[in-house]
Design a protein around this motif. Structure first.
Motif, PDB file in Angstrom:
ATOM      1  N   GLY A 103       0.843  -1.196   0.000  1.00 60.45           N
ATOM      2  CA  GLY A 103       0.000   0.000   0.000  1.00 60.45           C
ATOM      3  C   GLY A 103       0.871   1.234   0.000  1.00 60.45           C
ATOM      4  N   PHE A 104       0.255   2.386   0.213  1.00 64.63           N
ATOM      5  CA  PHE A 104       0.993   3.650   0.166  1.00 64.63           C
ATOM      6  C   PHE A 104       0.530   4.572   1.282  1.00 64.63           C
ATOM      7  N   GLU A 105       1.434   5.439   1.687  1.00 58.02           N
ATOM      8  CA  GLU A 105       1.129   6.533   2.603  1.00 58.02           C
ATOM      9  C   GLU A 105       1.651   7.819   1.990  1.00 58.02           C
ATOM     10  N   CYS A 106       0.857   8.877   2.081  1.00 54.97           N
ATOM     11  CA  CYS A 106       1.206  10.158   1.465  1.00 54.97           C
ATOM     12  C   CYS A 106       1.255  11.252   2.531  1.00 54.97           C
ATOM     13  N   ARG A 107       2.056  12.277   2.236  1.00 57.45           N
ATOM     14  CA  ARG A 107       2.145  13.444   3.105  1.00 57.45           C
ATOM     15  C   ARG A 107       2.264  14.687   2.233  1.00 57.45           C
ATOM     16  N   ALA A 134       8.902  29.284  -4.530  1.00 56.02           N
ATOM     17  CA  ALA A 134       9.582  28.027  -4.795  1.00 56.02           C
ATOM     18  C   ALA A 134       9.866  27.311  -3.479  1.00 56.02           C
ATOM     19  N   GLY A 135       9.593  26.005  -3.459  1.00 55.97           N
ATOM     20  CA  GLY A 135       9.771  25.235  -2.236  1.00 55.97           C
ATOM     21  C   GLY A 135       8.589  25.289  -1.301  1.00 55.97           C
ATOM     22  N   GLY A 136       7.514  25.966  -1.697  1.00 57.82           N
ATOM     23  CA  GLY A 136       6.368  26.144  -0.816  1.00 57.82           C
ATOM     24  C   GLY A 136       5.574  24.873  -0.571  1.00 57.82           C
ATOM     25  N   TYR A 137       5.637  23.909  -1.493  1.00 53.65           N
ATOM     26  CA  TYR A 137       4.873  22.672  -1.352  1.00 53.65           C
ATOM     27  C   TYR A 137       5.785  21.471  -1.573  1.00 53.65           C
ATOM     28  N   THR A 138       5.525  20.414  -0.789  1.00 51.34           N
ATOM     29  CA  THR A 138       6.226  19.142  -0.984  1.00 51.34           C
ATOM     30  C   THR A 138       5.223  18.004  -0.824  1.00 51.34           C
ATOM     31  N   PHE A 139       5.128  17.186  -1.858  1.00 50.82           N
ATOM     32  CA  PHE A 139       4.320  15.973  -1.790  1.00 50.82           C
ATOM     33  C   PHE A 139       5.275  14.796  -1.652  1.00 50.82           C
ATOM     34  N   ALA A 140       5.021  13.932  -0.666  1.00 51.44           N
ATOM     35  CA  ALA A 140       5.859  12.753  -0.438  1.00 51.44           C
ATOM     36  C   ALA A 140       4.978  11.518  -0.373  1.00 51.44           C
ATOM     37  N   VAL A 141       5.484  10.401  -0.872  1.00 49.80           N
ATOM     38  CA  VAL A 141       4.750   9.142  -0.840  1.00 49.80           C
ATOM     39  C   VAL A 141       5.740   8.021  -0.548  1.00 49.80           C
ATOM     40  N   ASP A 169       9.118   2.172   2.792  1.00 52.52           N
ATOM     41  CA  ASP A 169      10.266   2.749   2.103  1.00 52.52           C
ATOM     42  C   ASP A 169      10.896   3.821   2.990  1.00 52.52           C
ATOM     43  N   PRO A 170      12.173   3.664   3.396  1.00 55.78           N
ATOM     44  CA  PRO A 170      12.797   4.670   4.261  1.00 55.78           C
ATOM     45  C   PRO A 170      13.181   5.943   3.523  1.00 55.78           C
ATOM     46  N   THR A 171      13.135   5.920   2.209  1.00 52.49           N
ATOM     47  CA  THR A 171      13.448   7.118   1.416  1.00 52.49           C
ATOM     48  C   THR A 171      12.236   7.450   0.536  1.00 52.49           C
ATOM     49  N   PRO A 172      11.224   8.083   1.096  1.00 54.14           N
ATOM     50  CA  PRO A 172      10.018   8.385   0.310  1.00 54.14           C
ATOM     51  C   PRO A 172      10.344   9.180  -0.952  1.00 54.14           C
ATOM     52  N   ALA A 173       9.552   8.968  -1.962  1.00 54.37           N
ATOM     53  CA  ALA A 173       9.668   9.759  -3.194  1.00 54.37           C
ATOM     54  C   ALA A 173       8.974  11.103  -2.973  1.00 54.37           C
ATOM     55  N   THR A 174       9.611  12.181  -3.422  1.00 53.79           N
ATOM     56  CA  THR A 174       9.068  13.522  -3.164  1.00 53.79           C
ATOM     57  C   THR A 174       9.116  14.388  -4.414  1.00 53.79           C
TER      58      THR A 174
END
Length: 395
Positions: A103-107, A134-141, A169-174
């Protein structure tokens, strides 16, 4: 009989439990601490087939899933996107053949919709966020091994002996971005002024200074000169050594997200034609150089009848640019075979005087422009303005 049987059964069950516990304790104390096992993909503990109680430690799956992430818009080099909607698609992959399930978790960091890690499914769309730097938003999964996360490889009946490596995953994709969805405004102004034709000033300087400004800091500019693209920079731009004739300049601003403004209102100016000795059909003119002259030079004559002839052109306004001074003589000009117009260059010494020979309200005429010296007194002529009588709106 019934009571005896029940008691015997109870004693046997208690004995079995004692044996299981003793065996578990013996396993825990007599064996080295368990660790990750190569090829382990299932952290389920071994259990007694009859009682279902743990009989030892399970193995640890130390290979968490990896996460792949793609975004519907890629931030540019400045870190911006120009869209209010971002859609993220993501995948999970494993290198050890683990069947999952996954499954997945998002932030999401930044803005009113920000949230910490929570379960999610692909794709996820983020929309309606306010513009941000710039840098105002970060999506991580991060991908999660749901099967292993629900288990522990440790025998729950004895102290922990297995290090349970996290099952996500210890290194989430962002993806990190700034958002700018509004086009800028652009402003173009010139510093040159012409009292006679303020909307079409005659520029005699070596460069024509223009100012380019945008409503957004950090914007770049695109410009055209007579409809042709030309390089330009803000806030101060100098058109170096512009060609003779009419120039119509427009500009637009490009903000850091790539949004383009509308093209500016045209800014117009006119560059005189430099007079050179090569234009003369006969002798009598000499080239002279001096810092105060247009383009740094002019031509001088001291003989009556010295003549300059310019190519055929349409003329609605004609100006002569020349120095004046005590002892200077007169010249005359005409277009085609129309009447001559006399210009007296004597008087107070000035380095660069514009004399209107034919004003822009006298109608159009077409032909060669002829300039001729009228006496043996010295005359110096520098440049001419010959242009149609167009009337753009006032600034």
């Amino acid at each position: 009989m019934t009571t005896t049987t029940t008691r015997t059964g109870v004693r046997r069950s208690a004995g079995a439990v004692a044996l299981v516990l003793a065996a578990s304790a013996l396993l825990a104390t007599g064996a080295a601490p368990a660790g990750a096992t190569p090829g382990c993909t299932d952290e389920t503990q071994p259990t007694d087939p009859i009682l279902g109680l743990p009989t030892g430690d399970g193995c640890d799956d130390d290979t968490p899933p990896e996460t792949g992430l793609t975004a519907s818009a890629t931030p540019n080099a400045a870190g911006y996107v120009a869209t209010p909607t971002m859609t993220f698609a993501f995948t999970a992959s494993v290198a050890d053949g683990d069947p999952g399930p996954f499954g997945f978790e998002c932030r999401l960091a930044g803005g009113p919709q920000a949230h910490d890690w929570q379960a999610c499914t692909s794709p996820v769309t983020v929309t309606g966020q306010p513009d941000a730097a710039a840098g105002g938003y970060t999506f991580a999964v991060r991908a999660v091994d749901l099967g292993d996360r629900a288990r522990t490889p440790d025998n729950v009946l004895v102290p922990p002996t297995v290090t349970d490596i996290p099952d996500e995953d210890p290194t989430p994709a962002t993806v990190t971005w700034g958002q700018d969805t509004k086009a800028p405004f652009v402003f173009v102004t010139r510093s040159g002024y012409d009292e006679d034709t303020p909307t079409q000033p005659v520029m005699t300087s070596a460069t024509v200074p223009l100012r380019l400004n945008s409503s957004e800091p950090g914007a770049t500019f695109e410009c055209t000169d007579n409809g042709r693209p030309t390089s330009c920079t803000g806030p101060r731009w100098e058109v170096a050594n512009p060609k003779p004739g009419r120039h119509v300049v427009t500009a637009r601003a490009i903000d850091r997200a790539g949004n383009a403004s509308a093209w500016s209102k045209p800014v117009e100016f006119f560059v005189p034609r430099n007079l050179t000795r090569r234009l003369s059909p006969n002798r009598g003119w000499a080239k002279i150089r001096k810092a105060g002259y247009f383009r740094g030079d002019a031509i001088r004559a001291e003989k009556r009848g010295a003549r300059i002839v310019l190519p055929r052109t349409a003329v609605g306004e004609l100006r002569l640019i020349a120095p004046t001074g005590p002892g200077f003589g007169k010249v005359r000009l005409r277009v085609g075979r129309r009447d001559w117009h006399v210009v007296d260059l004597s008087g107070r010494r000035t380095p660069l005087t514009q004399v209107t020979v034919i004003d822009r309200y006298s109608g159009m005429r077409t032909g060669r422009i002829t300039l001729e010296s009228l006496s043996n007194k010295p005359v110096v002529v520098d440049a001419v303005v010959a242009r149609p009588n167009r009337f753009p709106p006032a600034d």
